[in-house]
Design an enzyme around this catalytic site. Structure first.
Site, PDB file in Angstrom:
ATOM      1  N   ASP A  24       7.649  14.141  -3.234  1.00  0.00           N
ATOM      2  CA  ASP A  24       6.232  14.565  -3.178  1.00  0.00           C
ATOM      3  C   ASP A  24       5.206  13.436  -3.327  1.00  0.00           C
ATOM      4  OD1 ASP A  24       7.596  16.949  -3.139  1.00  0.00           O
ATOM      5  OD2 ASP A  24       6.676  17.789  -4.938  1.00  0.00           O
ATOM      6  N   LYS A 129       9.201  21.689   0.888  1.00  0.00           N
ATOM      7  CA  LYS A 129       9.642  22.611  -0.157  1.00  0.00           C
ATOM      8  C   LYS A 129       8.474  23.454  -0.658  1.00  0.00           C
ATOM      9  CE  LYS A 129       9.474  19.212  -3.980  1.00  0.00           C
ATOM     10  NZ  LYS A 129       8.500  19.882  -4.787  1.00  0.00           N
ATOM     11  N   LYS A 132       8.791  23.840  -6.840  1.00  0.00           N
ATOM     12  CA  LYS A 132       8.801  22.578  -7.577  1.00  0.00           C
ATOM     13  C   LYS A 132      10.130  21.851  -7.347  1.00  0.00           C
ATOM     14  CE  LYS A 132       4.799  23.663  -9.242  1.00  0.00           C
ATOM     15  NZ  LYS A 132       3.652  23.275  -8.399  1.00  0.00           N
ATOM     16  N   THR A 158       5.628  14.833  -9.857  1.00  0.00           N
ATOM     17  CA  THR A 158       5.353  14.244 -11.146  1.00  0.00           C
ATOM     18  C   THR A 158       6.624  14.307 -11.997  1.00  0.00           C
ATOM     19  OG1 THR A 158       4.594  16.321 -12.141  1.00  0.00           O
ATOM     20  CG2 THR A 158       2.933  14.950 -11.076  1.00  0.00           C
ATOM     21  N   CYS A 162       7.967  18.283 -10.624  1.00  0.00           N
ATOM     22  CA  CYS A 162       8.890  18.342  -9.484  1.00  0.00           C
ATOM     23  C   CYS A 162      10.087  17.412  -9.634  1.00  0.00           C
ATOM     24  CB  CYS A 162       8.132  18.101  -8.190  1.00  0.00           C
ATOM     25  SG  CYS A 162       7.021  19.479  -7.824  1.00  0.00           S
TER      26      CYS A 162
HETATM   27  C1  C5J Z   1       4.700  18.065  -8.278  1.00  0.00           C
HETATM   28  C2  C5J Z   1       3.019  19.546  -9.164  1.00  0.00           C
HETATM   29  N1  C5J Z   1       5.081  17.478  -7.159  1.00  0.00           N
HETATM   30  N2  C5J Z   1       2.880  18.890 -10.308  1.00  0.00           N
HETATM   31  N3  C5J Z   1       3.799  19.084  -8.162  1.00  0.00           N
HETATM   32  O1  C5J Z   1       5.115  17.690  -9.367  1.00  0.00           O
HETATM   33  O2  C5J Z   1       2.417  20.583  -8.990  1.00  0.00           O
END
Ligand code: C5J
Length: 224
Positions: A24, A129, A132, A158, A162
């Site tokens: 991500d 996706k 998460k 993060t 995720c």
């Molecule tokens: C990810 C989020 N990618 N924090 N998304 O961690 O919403």
């Protein structure tokens, strides 16, 4: 085979069965002016991961690892967006609504795409996706199994959301995961720290934690 110096103990890397999974690294999460910043977050906390991830990505490409990129987001018709996820946070502008870089977390919108610094090369799979975890409602497991991948080197954002969710999913599916500490990031330093500690606690209950320097050293040793 090569050894990655890691915590809680050294990891035996088999580059022929390893994949670099980059979670991500999307414009809406990392770029100034994106959705993440609009929510009041300091994106510099995520942007510090870009330079080390780029170095690791180049080494992994040179070593012939399977490279996989993921993006969190939804169909333009939002048919795969749970009502609970849409409602959560009671945001004035949430998923599917117009945002600073197009509709927020919608596939095909500028903000949903991967940052230019880490853009996938042709032939590198991108997993879209809706959740998460990168295994939920995706073909990631099939792609990894088709390539006989058993080890995941995990970067991205993060750390506590995720990245952690994906590592836990991978752990239950029998993959060994090495999370690269300087290549994962969070808007919340304390969650980042705890997210890494939760992975390597109790003898590596979900996996290992290493620096990009240690992973690169192992990839270079394996190539000799
Ligand atoms: C990810 C989020 N990618 N924090 N998304 O961690 O919403």
């Amino acid at each position: 085979m090569a050894i990655i110096e890691a915590e809680p103990y050294a990891f035996d890397l088999d580059p022929g069965r390893a994949s670099l999974v980059i979670i991500d690294m999307q414009r809406d999460f990392l770029e100034p002016g994106g959705f993440g910043e609009a929510l009041g977050n300091d994106v510099s906390l995520l942007r510090r991961t870009i330079a080390p991830t780029r170095c690791l990505l180049e080494e992994a490409r040179a070593a012939g690892l399977t490279i996989i990129h993921t993006r969190e987001g939804h169909r333009p018709d939002l048919a795969d967006l749970p009502a609970t996820k849409k409602a959560r946070g009671r945001l004035a502008a949430g998923i599917g609504d117009p945002g600073p870089m197009g509709r927020i977390l919608v596939r095909g919108e500028p903000g949903h795409d991967i940052i230019p610094e880490l853009y996938p090369l042709p032939g590198e799979p991108v997993v879209d996706k809706p959740g998460k975890g990168a295994f939920h409602a995706t073909d990631l497991d099939a792609m990894l199994k088709n390539r006989s991948v058993a080890q995941l080197i995990v970067c991205g954002v993060t750390t506590e959301v995720c990245v952690n969710t994906t590592v836990r999913e991978a752990n239950d599916r029998g993959y060994d995961c090495v999370v690269v500490a300087d290549c994962v990031g969070s808007y919340f330093p304390e969650f980042h720290e705890m997210g890494l500690r939760m992975i390597k606690a109790q003898g590596g209950i979900f996996g290992w934690v290493a620096t990009s320097e240690a992973v690169i050293a192992a990839l270079q040793t394996a190539a000799l």
